[in-house]
Scaffold this motif. Structure first.
Motif, PDB file in Angstrom:
ATOM      1  N   TYR A   1       0.652  -1.181   0.028  1.00  0.00           N
ATOM      2  CA  TYR A   1       0.070   0.077  -0.050  1.00  0.00           C
ATOM      3  C   TYR A   1       0.798   1.139   0.134  1.00  0.00           C
ATOM      4  CZ  TYR A   1      -3.832  -3.245   0.911  1.00  0.00           C
ATOM      5  OH  TYR A   1      -4.603  -4.244   1.043  1.00  0.00           O
ATOM      6  N   GLU A   2       0.450   2.347  -1.004  1.00  0.00           N
ATOM      7  CA  GLU A   2       1.122   3.578  -0.944  1.00  0.00           C
ATOM      8  C   GLU A   2       0.960   4.069   0.443  1.00  0.00           C
ATOM      9  OE1 GLU A   2       0.458   7.008  -3.883  1.00  0.00           O
ATOM     10  OE2 GLU A   2       0.850   5.014  -4.889  1.00  0.00           O
ATOM     11  N   ASN A   3      -0.330   3.611   0.759  1.00  0.00           N
ATOM     12  CA  ASN A   3      -0.707   4.899   2.125  1.00  0.00           C
ATOM     13  C   ASN A   3      -1.516   3.729   2.856  1.00  0.00           C
ATOM     14  OD1 ASN A   3      -2.913   6.013   3.409  1.00  0.00           O
ATOM     15  ND2 ASN A   3      -3.535   7.384   1.508  1.00  0.00           N
ATOM     16  N   LYS A   4      -0.985   3.560   4.148  1.00  0.00           N
ATOM     17  CA  LYS A   4      -1.646   2.439   4.717  1.00  0.00           C
ATOM     18  C   LYS A   4      -2.981   2.698   5.515  1.00  0.00           C
ATOM     19  CE  LYS A   4       1.984  -1.190   5.311  1.00  0.00           C
ATOM     20  NZ  LYS A   4       3.078  -1.279   5.831  1.00  0.00           N
ATOM     21  N   GLU A   5      -3.148   3.922   5.645  1.00  0.00           N
ATOM     22  CA  GLU A   5      -4.329   4.383   6.447  1.00  0.00           C
ATOM     23  C   GLU A   5      -5.835   3.919   5.500  1.00  0.00           C
ATOM     24  OE1 GLU A   5      -2.371   7.377   5.832  1.00  0.00           O
ATOM     25  OE2 GLU A   5      -1.418   6.319   7.716  1.00  0.00           O
ATOM     26  N   GLY A   6      -5.246   3.563   4.176  1.00  0.00           N
ATOM     27  CA  GLY A   6      -6.367   3.252   3.157  1.00  0.00           C
ATOM     28  C   GLY A   6      -6.923   1.951   3.868  1.00  0.00           C
ATOM     29  N   LEU A   7      -6.174   0.794   4.310  1.00  0.00           N
ATOM     30  CA  LEU A   7      -6.698  -0.095   4.880  1.00  0.00           C
ATOM     31  C   LEU A   7      -7.518   0.003   5.983  1.00  0.00           C
ATOM     32  CD1 LEU A   7      -3.779  -2.934   5.242  1.00  0.00           C
ATOM     33  CD2 LEU A   7      -6.003  -3.185   4.131  1.00  0.00           C
ATOM     34  N   LEU A   8      -7.312   0.998   6.890  1.00  0.00           N
ATOM     35  CA  LEU A   8      -8.533   1.192   8.007  1.00  0.00           C
ATOM     36  C   LEU A   8      -9.560   1.762   7.584  1.00  0.00           C
ATOM     37  CD1 LEU A   8      -6.161   2.874  10.696  1.00  0.00           C
ATOM     38  CD2 LEU A   8      -7.652   1.105  11.041  1.00  0.00           C
ATOM     39  N   VAL A   9      -9.420   2.657   6.300  1.00  0.00           N
ATOM     40  CA  VAL A   9     -10.721   2.981   5.839  1.00  0.00           C
ATOM     41  C   VAL A   9     -11.682   1.970   5.294  1.00  0.00           C
ATOM     42  CG1 VAL A   9     -11.767   4.367   3.685  1.00  0.00           C
ATOM     43  CG2 VAL A   9      -9.585   5.240   4.842  1.00  0.00           C
ATOM     44  N   LEU A  10     -10.969   1.118   4.685  1.00  0.00           N
ATOM     45  CA  LEU A  10     -11.398  -0.276   4.304  1.00  0.00           C
ATOM     46  C   LEU A  10     -12.266  -0.919   5.057  1.00  0.00           C
ATOM     47  CD1 LEU A  10     -12.128  -2.108   1.555  1.00  0.00           C
ATOM     48  CD2 LEU A  10     -10.037  -2.984   2.030  1.00  0.00           C
ATOM     49  N   GLN A  11     -11.436  -1.307   6.177  1.00  0.00           N
ATOM     50  CA  GLN A  11     -11.903  -2.014   7.342  1.00  0.00           C
ATOM     51  C   GLN A  11     -13.317  -1.179   8.096  1.00  0.00           C
ATOM     52  OE1 GLN A  11      -9.053  -2.638  10.407  1.00  0.00           O
ATOM     53  NE2 GLN A  11      -7.478  -3.509   9.103  1.00  0.00           N
ATOM     54  N   ARG A  12     -13.174  -0.141   8.105  1.00  0.00           N
ATOM     55  CA  ARG A  12     -14.415   0.799   8.717  1.00  0.00           C
ATOM     56  C   ARG A  12     -15.469   0.572   7.708  1.00  0.00           C
ATOM     57  NH1 ARG A  12     -11.585   5.427   9.807  1.00  0.00           N
ATOM     58  NH2 ARG A  12     -10.110   5.200  11.259  1.00  0.00           N
ATOM     59  N   ALA A  13     -15.338   0.580   6.463  1.00  0.00           N
ATOM     60  CA  ALA A  13     -16.447   0.633   5.335  1.00  0.00           C
ATOM     61  C   ALA A  13     -16.964  -0.735   5.560  1.00  0.00           C
ATOM     62  CB  ALA A  13     -16.003   0.875   4.229  1.00  0.00           C
ATOM     63  N   LEU A  14     -16.096  -1.767   5.811  1.00  0.00           N
ATOM     64  CA  LEU A  14     -16.633  -3.107   5.920  1.00  0.00           C
ATOM     65  C   LEU A  14     -17.341  -3.489   7.102  1.00  0.00           C
ATOM     66  CD1 LEU A  14     -13.705  -4.992   3.818  1.00  0.00           C
ATOM     67  CD2 LEU A  14     -16.144  -4.140   2.998  1.00  0.00           C
TER      68      LEU A  14
ATOM     69  N   PRO B   1     -13.191  -3.435  18.633  1.00  0.00           N
ATOM     70  CA  PRO B   1     -14.498  -4.071  18.590  1.00  0.00           C
ATOM     71  C   PRO B   1     -15.850  -2.955  19.033  1.00  0.00           C
ATOM     72  CG  PRO B   1     -13.425  -4.637  20.488  1.00  0.00           C
ATOM     73  CD  PRO B   1     -12.314  -3.734  19.552  1.00  0.00           C
ATOM     74  N   PRO B   2     -17.100  -3.376  18.826  1.00  0.00           N
ATOM     75  CA  PRO B   2     -17.936  -2.285  19.174  1.00  0.00           C
ATOM     76  C   PRO B   2     -18.150  -2.270  20.390  1.00  0.00           C
ATOM     77  CG  PRO B   2     -18.806  -4.281  17.989  1.00  0.00           C
ATOM     78  CD  PRO B   2     -17.411  -4.401  17.803  1.00  0.00           C
ATOM     79  N   ASN B   3     -18.082  -3.512  21.307  1.00  0.00           N
ATOM     80  CA  ASN B   3     -18.054  -3.506  22.825  1.00  0.00           C
ATOM     81  C   ASN B   3     -17.430  -4.610  23.336  1.00  0.00           C
ATOM     82  OD1 ASN B   3     -20.003  -5.671  22.675  1.00  0.00           O
ATOM     83  ND2 ASN B   3     -21.454  -4.240  21.865  1.00  0.00           N
ATOM     84  N   VAL B   4     -17.537  -4.993  24.537  1.00  0.00           N
ATOM     85  CA  VAL B   4     -16.826  -5.937  25.289  1.00  0.00           C
ATOM     86  C   VAL B   4     -17.337  -7.415  24.637  1.00  0.00           C
ATOM     87  CG1 VAL B   4     -16.233  -4.696  27.243  1.00  0.00           C
ATOM     88  CG2 VAL B   4     -18.412  -5.832  27.161  1.00  0.00           C
ATOM     89  N   SER B   5     -18.661  -7.385  24.285  1.00  0.00           N
ATOM     90  CA  SER B   5     -18.732  -8.881  23.636  1.00  0.00           C
ATOM     91  C   SER B   5     -18.376  -9.044  22.177  1.00  0.00           C
ATOM     92  CB  SER B   5     -20.419  -8.931  23.615  1.00  0.00           C
ATOM     93  OG  SER B   5     -20.966  -7.997  22.899  1.00  0.00           O
ATOM     94  N   GLY B   6     -17.849  -8.050  21.622  1.00  0.00           N
ATOM     95  CA  GLY B   6     -16.761  -8.367  20.375  1.00  0.00           C
ATOM     96  C   GLY B   6     -17.931  -8.094  19.233  1.00  0.00           C
TER      97      GLY B   6
END
Lengths: 397, 268
Positions: free
Chosen positions: B113-126, B133-138
């Motif tokens: 990746y040219e810019n690794k933040e892109g992976l985070l954007v992708l993870q969030r979109a997905l 995790p959304p909360n303690v129960s994962g």
């Protein structure tokens, strides 16, 4: 080799629209006259309620907020005790029309100060100690909301879907821009999959669920796009992204789209530092957008069929901090707008600043009582099955 | 953290037994209950085998687990060496988590990746940002991964990562001359500005290493072999297969992309 060439090599590059025949079962009905619509506006970050609705005769307020309080002369007075932030000028008229209800001290027991957790609590309508993976509007969709069973029965104006909009078996659809959604789903790649989908692939297992969601998105995009062309709002809205979203919703409502719930967010309210200007600007964006929206609906004869609810995940602490801002608090005010409100103006008295819980406003109304009212008296569905508990309604609508 | 001064030394009654229990005693009392082994086995079954729980299998797992005094390694060995673990109904029955999906693509085709933040954007979109995790129960997992927008992003993820990230507002290149292309680029910038966030996936600049993949494919590999290598044992629906051009000597990359873009690849 780029993707366009890659797509070209696959069978369907024409882009010509044709729906698999079994999809025609999706009927394109319009919402019947009098069909009620709920619009939820989420103010993300925790709006400071005490500087939104200001107790301008209360010395405790001015003592706790030496540099952050709004001087009495600047407050837009509504009653002899309470008035609005100067950023909310356009709400004065809405208040006078009787299109606004303000509920004070709305919260829940054992409040959580984390943005994420408290937002989850509001969106899932859970107890503070309970973790639900479905949202209250999602569960309303699950309950087949009085006969609806389509993703487009609830629309979130965003790129992705909030927890509030996810049910167990049904989920709302995220639409930031009607044309973009349509274009995305008509990408040759999606058309290829949609066209290859046969009824026997819509099984009950997980793969069948993927195909079902795919097909439903594909046909919802078509329905929303076609229906949205019936009516385009000509009203003038302020120039902000938030107002554009409300204008889009107004257009969809007035087109008769069969959508019962719309969900939209305005963020940036986490004002730890230098709150005054930021909050005033945000409140202005919010109130000017909502006022234009309400007037637009009034002109189109839809105001009586629309209820707008604005909430934030928490209010802020009564005492300001050292950075001319406020930190995460608890109970907060909640606003309802519409043409059919039972309790116009203030529903209850201002928070008691002499009776605080460790420096925070004590909640007097559980937010789920408000939801109960909305679900039962506006959306006409049994509220207990959605909230999993009995919450008496407040007679707001 | 054990706070000795805050500890109440008095008698407690737990599961009908009374005594001056310590925290460890309470854990022992819980582990003594067979239900604990069943509970953990069911979670493991759901995570590794199938969302639809077969209680008979769970009960067998719980026996192994309980009798081994909670040896997790032993339980996992039992699970992975059971015939039923490889039942066709347990293969490709689970919806991949977003991270499973991305990692699977990476394992097949190395991506930088040219810019690794892109992976985070992708993870969030997905819907799955690692370590958030959304909360303690994962993450709730299963069908919860899927809604209309996340599914569209998921289906597009392979072509975004492996085919130079082409996204929503895409100019039809073949219809534009150079001047038209410039105008379109300008327009896309404007759209991105208006929308604030811009198209969610636009920031991902990935560099797939197709050469190494194509070199590693055996010369004589048949279409069927390639399909089962990419999709594992998941069967491609005949309807979808008939829509894909047959494998030739020169279209391995396109063929693999078609497979990765199929809804079947979302399953694991």
């Amino acid at each position: 080799m780029n993707r366009r060439n890659f797509i070209k090599t696959s069978s369907l590059a024409s882009g010509a629209l044709f729906l698999p025949s079994f999809l025609k079962a999706f009927e394109y009905k319009r919402l019947p006259a009098g069909g009620k619509v709920l619009v939820v506006i989420q103010l993300g970050g925790g709006n400071d309620g005490l500087n939104t609705v200001i107790p301008f005769e209360n010395d405790l307020y001015y003592n706790k907020r030496k540099t952050l309080s709004i001087p009495k002369t600047e407050v837009l007075g509504l009653t002899d005790q309470l008035g609005l932030n100067p950023g909310l000028k356009s709400f004065k008229d809405i208040y006078d029309q009787g299109w606004m209800t303000i509920l004070n001290s709305v919260g829940y027991p054992n409040p959580d100060r984390s943005h994420f957790r408290s937002m989850d609590i509001w969106q899932s309508a859970s107890d503070a100690k309970e973790y639900l993976s479905t949202g209250w509007i999602g569960r309303y969709l699950d309950s087949s909301c009085g006969g609806c069973d389509k993703a487009y029965n609830a629309i979130e104006v965003d790129d992705t879907l909030s927890l509030a909009m996810k049910g167990n078996t049904k989920k709302a659809i995220a639409v930031r821009d009607v044309n973009r959604l349509y274009k995305t789903t008509r990408d040759p790649f999606f058309e290829q999959i949609a066209n290859a989908t046969k009824p026997d692939m819509l099984t009950e297992d997980n793969l069948g669920y993927l195909y079902k969601t795919m097909i439903e998105t594909y046909s919802s995009a078509e329905y929303i796009s076609t229906t949205s062309k019936i009516f385009e709002s000509k009203a003038t809205y302020p120039d902000s992204g938030f107002s554009k979203q409300l204008k889009m919703i107004s257009g969809l409502i007035q087109s008769g789209l069969q959508t019962k719930v719309y969900y939209v967010s305005l963020g940036g309210f986490d004002t730890h530092v230098g709150q005054k200007g930021t909050q005033e600007r945000l409140l202005k964006t919010w109130s000017e957008g909502v006022s234009a929206f309400l007037n637009d609906l009034k002109a189109g004869g839809k105001l009586d069929d629309t209820l707008v609810m604005t909430f934030s995940e928490f209010g802020r602490r009564v005492e300001q901090n050292a950075s001319n801002g406020t930190d995460h608090g608890t109970a907060n005010n909640l606003f309802l707008f519409g043409g059919k409100l039972n309790k116009k103006g203030f529903y209850n008295e201002a928070p008691d600043l002499s009776d605080l819980d460790q420096g925070d406003i004590k909640y007097k109304i559980d937010f789920r009582n408000v939801y109960a009212d909305v679900i039962k008296n506006w959306l006409d569905v049994d509220e207990e099955s959605i909230l999993n508990q009995k919450f008496p309604s407040l007679g707001l609508i | 953290m054990f706070r000795e001064k805050a500890h109440d030394e008095g008698d407690k009654t737990v599961f009908g037994k009374t005594g001056a229990f310590t925290g460890e005693d309470i854990i022992d009392a819980l582990l003594d209950k067979k239900e604990t082994a069943v509970y953990i086995s069911r979670k493991i079954y759901r995570f590794f085998v199938n969302d639809q729980v077969d209680e008979q299998r769970v009960s067998e797992m719980a026996d192994v687990f309980y009798n081994s005094h909670y040896d997790i390694g032993g339980l996992m060995k039992y699970l992975f060496t059971s015939d039923w673990f490889y039942d066709s109904r347990n293969i490709g029955a689970k919806i991949k988590s977003p991270v499973d999906l991305i990692a699977g693509i990476h394992r097949l085709v190395p991506v930088t990746y040219e810019n690794k933040e892109g992976l985070l954007v992708l993870q969030r979109a997905l819907g799955q940002a690692l370590f958030y995790p959304p909360n303690v129960s994962g993450w709730a997992g299963g069908k919860n991964w899927i809604d209309s927008s996340s599914l569209m992003y998921r289906l597009k993820t392979p072509s975004i990562l492996l085919n130079y990230g082409i996204i929503e507002v895409e100019p039809k290149e073949d219809m534009l001359d150079d001047k038209g292309k410039q105008m379109m680029e300008h327009k896309m910038e404007e759209i991105a500005k208006q929308q604030g966030k811009g198209p969610v996936l636009s920031k991902i600049k990935s560099q797939p290493d197709w050469d190494s993949v194509l070199k590693s494919i055996p010369h004589k590999m048949t279409q069927e072999e390639l399909i089962s290598a990419v999709l594992l044992p998941e069967k491609l629906s005949p309807a979808l297969l008939s829509n894909i051009p047959a494998l030739t000597d020169s279209n391995h990359k396109e063929f693999i992309l078609e497979l990765l873009s199929a809804p079947e690849y979302q399953m694991g």
